[in-house]
Design a protein around this motif. Structure first.
Motif, short mmCIF file in Angstrom:
data_model
loop_
_atom_site.label_atom_id
_atom_site.label_comp_id
_atom_site.label_asym_id
_atom_site.label_seq_id
_atom_site.Cartn_x
_atom_site.Cartn_y
_atom_site.Cartn_z
N ILE A 85 0.71 -1.10 0.08
CA ILE A 85 -0.12 -0.02 -0.03
C ILE A 85 0.84 1.23 -0.03
CG2 ILE A 85 -2.11 0.97 1.00
CD1 ILE A 85 -2.01 -1.78 2.47
N ALA A 86 1.38 1.54 0.90
CA ALA A 86 2.51 2.68 1.05
C ALA A 86 3.75 3.29 -0.05
CB ALA A 86 3.59 2.51 2.52
N CYS A 87 4.20 1.87 -0.60
CA CYS A 87 5.54 1.93 -1.54
C CYS A 87 4.51 1.71 -2.69
CB CYS A 87 6.34 0.98 -1.08
SG CYS A 87 7.10 1.17 0.45
N ASP A 88 4.10 0.65 -3.38
CA ASP A 88 3.42 0.76 -4.74
C ASP A 88 1.98 1.36 -4.76
OD1 ASP A 88 6.16 -0.71 -5.05
OD2 ASP A 88 5.01 -2.89 -4.04
N ILE A 89 1.34 1.86 -4.06
CA ILE A 89 -0.35 2.13 -4.42
C ILE A 89 0.20 3.98 -4.25
CG2 ILE A 89 -2.53 2.41 -4.12
CD1 ILE A 89 -3.08 -0.29 -2.80
N HIS A 90 0.35 4.47 -2.26
CA HIS A 90 0.08 5.34 -2.68
C HIS A 90 0.94 6.38 -3.36
CE1 HIS A 90 1.79 8.96 -0.54
NE2 HIS A 90 0.56 8.97 0.65
N ASN A 94 0.15 10.36 -5.61
CA ASN A 94 0.55 11.33 -4.57
C ASN A 94 0.33 12.80 -4.90
OD1 ASN A 94 1.19 12.25 -1.98
ND2 ASN A 94 3.03 12.25 -2.37
N LEU A 95 0.11 13.44 -4.42
CA LEU A 95 0.00 14.87 -5.13
C LEU A 95 0.83 15.42 -5.79
CD1 LEU A 95 -2.23 18.02 -5.07
CD2 LEU A 95 -0.77 18.21 -3.19
N ARG A 96 1.87 15.47 -5.56
CA ARG A 96 2.96 16.00 -6.77
C ARG A 96 3.32 14.85 -7.98
NH1 ARG A 96 8.79 13.97 -3.92
NH2 ARG A 96 8.40 12.08 -3.57
N ARG A 99 0.20 15.84 -9.90
CA ARG A 99 0.44 17.44 -10.10
C ARG A 99 1.34 16.67 -11.38
NH1 ARG A 99 0.93 21.27 -4.98
NH2 ARG A 99 -1.31 22.08 -5.41
N ALA A 100 2.76 16.28 -11.55
CA ALA A 100 2.98 16.41 -12.63
C ALA A 100 2.59 16.18 -14.40
CB ALA A 100 4.85 15.45 -11.59
N LEU A 101 2.01 15.08 -13.45
CA LEU A 101 0.98 14.22 -15.11
C LEU A 101 0.61 15.85 -15.69
CD1 LEU A 101 0.01 11.15 -13.94
CD2 LEU A 101 1.65 11.26 -15.22
#
Ligand SMILES: N[C@@H](CCC(=O)N[C@@H](CS)C(=O)NCC(=O)O)C(=O)O
Length: 199
Positions: A85-90, A94-96, A99-101
């Motif tokens: 969850i924390a490394c492969d999904i979140h 994430n916001l940044r 935003r980059a996309l």
């Protein structure tokens, strides 16, 4: 991190950081976390960053109730679910990153949403199988573990991106059970001191 603090009965004070105003990139916060990402936990005169590292520290410093099973293989299984969850999904929703996309790769909003949905769905599909094998109410066993501390906030994101949780009945059952517990309910974003200012 809030969920784990609550489960362990560790009192804490929240200092809101408004991500939409990019306060996490302001010098005041960057002195706490050079990465410019929340959370940062100040404890015993020191600052810790990275949720998984903070959770592991909490588990060592406040061992009761345990959020990792005693058996090393079981503990590694819980860590595996947590990392899924924390490394492969979140990070992918994430916001940044979103935003980059949008800003740097000209992705329209619907493509950005599709991106976030894709990686949440991939991760939840795998997690559903893992929970079916080892969960008895919670992600692993019949009591909350670090995996549940990671899952419930990610479900909050999944709901924001319109993921149908009914596709993941085992995960949905965990969510219903966890959300009924005060430690999880009190950690919900809508219950935080700055929630009213972010309608
Ligand atoms: N791997 C880090 C990720 C931290 C992180 O990405 N936090 C998000 C909020 S959940 C954030 O600060 N986002 C701000 C941004 O993307 O600019 C952790 O688990 O602590």
């Amino acid at each position: 991190v809030r969920i784990a603090l609550n489960l362990k009965g560790v009192p804490f004070e929240t200092r809101p950081t408004d991500l939409r105003k990019e306060e996490q990139c302001q010098p005041a916060f960057m002195t706490l976390n050079a990465q410019g990402l929340v959370p940062a936990l100040e404890a015993e005169g020191r600052v810790l960053t990275q949720s998984l590292a903070i959770l592991e520290w909490l588990e060592t410093r406040y061992p009761r109730p345990r959020l990792l099973p005693c058996d090393p293989f079981d503990a590694a299984t819980v860590r595996g679910m947590t990392a899924l969850i924390a490394c492969d999904i979140h990070p992918l929703n994430n916001l940044r990153v979103l935003r980059a996309l949008k800003r740097d790769f000209d992705a329209p909003q619907w493509r950005v949403d599709e991106w976030a949905q894709r990686w949440i769905s991939d991760g939840f599909t795998a997690l559903e199988t893992m929970v079916a094998k080892r969960g008895h109410g919670f992600c692993f066993g019949d009591a909350p573990t670090l995996a549940d501390c990671a899952l419930i906030p990610q479900v909050y994101s999944a709901e924001r991106f319109g993921i149908k949780l009914s596709l993941y009945p085992r995960i949905l059952a965990v969510v219903e059970l966890a959300r009924a517990l005060p430690a999880f309910a009190a950690a919900h974003p809508s219950r935080q001191p700055d929630a009213d200012s972010h309608p």
